[in-house]
Design an enzyme around this catalytic site. Sequence first.
Site, mmCIF file in Angstrom:
data_model
loop_
_atom_site.group_PDB
_atom_site.id
_atom_site.type_symbol
_atom_site.label_atom_id
_atom_site.label_comp_id
_atom_site.label_asym_id
_atom_site.label_seq_id
_atom_site.Cartn_x
_atom_site.Cartn_y
_atom_site.Cartn_z
ATOM 1 N N GLU A 1 -35.848 -10.555 153.696
ATOM 2 C CA GLU A 1 -36.338 -9.066 153.144
ATOM 3 C C GLU A 1 -35.861 -8.890 151.787
ATOM 4 O O GLU A 1 -34.648 -9.521 151.569
ATOM 5 C CB GLU A 1 -35.350 -7.914 153.908
ATOM 6 C CG GLU A 1 -35.976 -6.618 153.286
ATOM 7 C CD GLU A 1 -35.038 -5.532 154.093
ATOM 8 O OE1 GLU A 1 -34.632 -5.646 155.343
ATOM 9 O OE2 GLU A 1 -34.728 -4.543 153.624
ATOM 10 N N HIS B 1 -31.920 -10.043 151.110
ATOM 11 C CA HIS B 1 -31.048 -10.449 152.189
ATOM 12 C C HIS B 1 -31.922 -11.631 152.972
ATOM 13 O O HIS B 1 -33.197 -11.704 152.879
ATOM 14 C CB HIS B 1 -31.586 -9.228 153.248
ATOM 15 C CG HIS B 1 -30.695 -7.814 152.988
ATOM 16 N ND1 HIS B 1 -30.024 -7.450 153.449
ATOM 17 C CD2 HIS B 1 -31.673 -6.948 152.094
ATOM 18 C CE1 HIS B 1 -29.836 -6.218 152.965
ATOM 19 N NE2 HIS B 1 -30.507 -5.877 152.102
ATOM 20 N N ASP C 1 -35.339 -6.685 148.877
ATOM 21 C CA ASP C 1 -35.133 -5.158 148.576
ATOM 22 C C ASP C 1 -35.354 -4.828 146.883
ATOM 23 O O ASP C 1 -34.307 -4.967 146.314
ATOM 24 C CB ASP C 1 -33.994 -4.254 148.936
ATOM 25 C CG ASP C 1 -33.866 -4.231 150.571
ATOM 26 O OD1 ASP C 1 -34.854 -4.207 151.382
ATOM 27 O OD2 ASP C 1 -32.799 -4.009 151.171
ATOM 28 N N GLU D 1 -33.971 0.379 146.356
ATOM 29 C CA GLU D 1 -33.460 1.459 147.252
ATOM 30 C C GLU D 1 -32.850 2.293 146.313
ATOM 31 O O GLU D 1 -31.969 2.140 145.890
ATOM 32 C CB GLU D 1 -32.736 0.637 148.336
ATOM 33 C CG GLU D 1 -33.141 -0.368 149.309
ATOM 34 C CD GLU D 1 -32.301 -0.623 150.403
ATOM 35 O OE1 GLU D 1 -32.614 0.035 151.384
ATOM 36 O OE2 GLU D 1 -31.457 -1.406 150.114
HETATM 37 C C1 IDC Z 1 -26.311 -2.281 152.972
HETATM 38 C C2 IDC Z 1 -27.578 -3.104 152.717
HETATM 39 C C3 IDC Z 1 -28.948 -2.045 152.986
HETATM 40 C C4 IDC Z 1 -28.836 -1.571 154.242
HETATM 41 C C5 IDC Z 1 -27.510 -0.738 154.459
HETATM 42 C C6 IDC Z 1 -27.444 -0.085 155.986
HETATM 43 O O1 IDC Z 1 -27.602 -3.598 151.444
HETATM 44 O O2 IDC Z 1 -29.955 -2.738 152.729
HETATM 45 O O3 IDC Z 1 -29.769 -0.613 154.542
HETATM 46 O O4 IDC Z 1 -26.257 -1.756 154.408
HETATM 47 O O5 IDC Z 1 -27.004 -1.106 156.762
HETATM 48 C C7 IDC Z 1 -20.908 -3.070 152.536
HETATM 49 C C8 IDC Z 1 -21.837 -2.112 153.670
HETATM 50 C C9 IDC Z 1 -23.094 -2.460 153.947
HETATM 51 C C10 IDC Z 1 -23.874 -2.694 152.835
HETATM 52 C C11 IDC Z 1 -23.338 -3.690 151.723
HETATM 53 C C12 IDC Z 1 -24.010 -3.511 150.255
HETATM 54 O O6 IDC Z 1 -20.845 -2.071 154.890
HETATM 55 O O7 IDC Z 1 -23.763 -1.199 154.772
HETATM 56 O O8 IDC Z 1 -25.387 -3.304 152.842
HETATM 57 N N1 IDC Z 1 -22.024 -3.544 151.670
HETATM 58 O O9 IDC Z 1 -23.463 -2.322 150.001
HETATM 59 N N2 IDC Z 1 -19.917 -3.139 152.350
HETATM 60 C C13 IDC Z 1 -19.703 -3.931 151.415
HETATM 61 C C14 IDC Z 1 -20.918 -4.250 150.919
#
Ligand code: IDC
Length: 438
Positions: free
Chosen positions: A213, A229, A215, A218
Amino acid sequence: QNIGTNQAENHPQLSWQTCTAGGSCRTNSGGAVVLDSNWRWTHNVGGFTNCYTGNTWDATLCPDGETCAANCAIDGADYAGTYGITTSGNALTLKFVTFAQQKNVGSRVYLMADNTHYQMFQLLNKEFTFDVDVSQLPCGLNGALYFSEMDADGGLSRFSGNKAGAQYGTGYCDSQCARDIKFINGVANSEGWQPSSTDPNAGTGNFGTCCNEMDIWEANSVSAAFTPHSCTVDGQTRCSGEDCAIQSRFDGVCDPDGCDFNSFRMGVKNFYGPGMTVDTSRPFTVVTQFITNNNSTSGTLTEIRRLYVQNGRVIQNSKTNIPGMDAFDSVTTDFCDSQKEVFGDTPSFQQHGGLSAMSRAMQKGMVLVLSLWDDHFADMLWLDSNYPLGASASKPGVARGTCDQQSGSPTTVEGRSPNAQVVFSNIRFGDIGSTFAN
Ligand code: IDC
């Protein structure tokens, strides 16, 4: 997974352009969007009895996944009336909450090449551009534009149980290995289905649907991120068990976190927002460039660059301002390695193939997804607030935007901002430098 015929399916037309170096763009014929199958009425073949109501399956029509798919049909959609999805020329508006006979929340649509196929995009050494109006997207919402490595026909030719195909928005996959999808690989996901405790319209089954994916966008009016991703699987792939990361977030075949570039998270807090450098109270243009190692479509992805255009002015992306990191303004392997290390995040993007996996998906072709959603798992705090909960906002990587940690619960946002919406328009795709005025 048959086609239901109680309501005609008419894809809303959406025009978009292909551009070539030298600066000429031409409008593609046949552009349209299709609603994802998950939002559609699912009933018995030839009748009016629901196979799925609220967040549960009918046990008689759906004793198992195969029988359910054979017994059930997904029907046509009233895009504007039921789902708040409208198009006009080159503009697509997705409204947040629509009250028809039932309450609908958000939507997800795909760009079509023709009536039965998604438009495939090969992004290497190309540029993808669109205009967006996020001014009516408060904290907790996400107006998203991204690419998923779905089948062009939605899986119709690969899976005999799928008779509906891309025409009815089937075949979704993403790097979260979505388990809320009702039919995967032409089989209902009814086995092991657990209704969501917070979402009256959703649940999760034993299977998930995974794929690479990208993105591109967002965002809401407060924060924005772009995030590749990666996955260790090639193309849309059904998962079960720990391949779907059921017990532990990083156990699956895809990388759920990605390598995200959010200007606020990368230390520039006055770049994106109302009245800021990119003024989110007004529409603006988002340009994304997919640079390869040999500046040709035959190369491999090395860099994802971002530019903005607003009021006729090109705005360079913000430069990372985090102690211990270089002034990165794009996503590269060095950026991802440095960010994960300095923020102390799990390098799951790298572990699942990183930019090389993304590059292979881009070479193969990906489907354009446009959606508006709220977040039943993390209240969108990972995008626009301090996250994770309990971590100090002064720790690098925790602060992602100015939204309150209480702001993003679906109950709150659906109650307070039912009329929220996102407008995507003027989609252009082509050679690097060809889709916007320099
Ligand atoms: C984000 C993903 C996003 C997704 C979201 C929900 O980038 O595409 O929709 O999670 O699952 C974290 C978080 C993690 C984040 C990521 C980036 O736990 O949810 O991913 N991140 O912000 N902690 C550090 C980095």
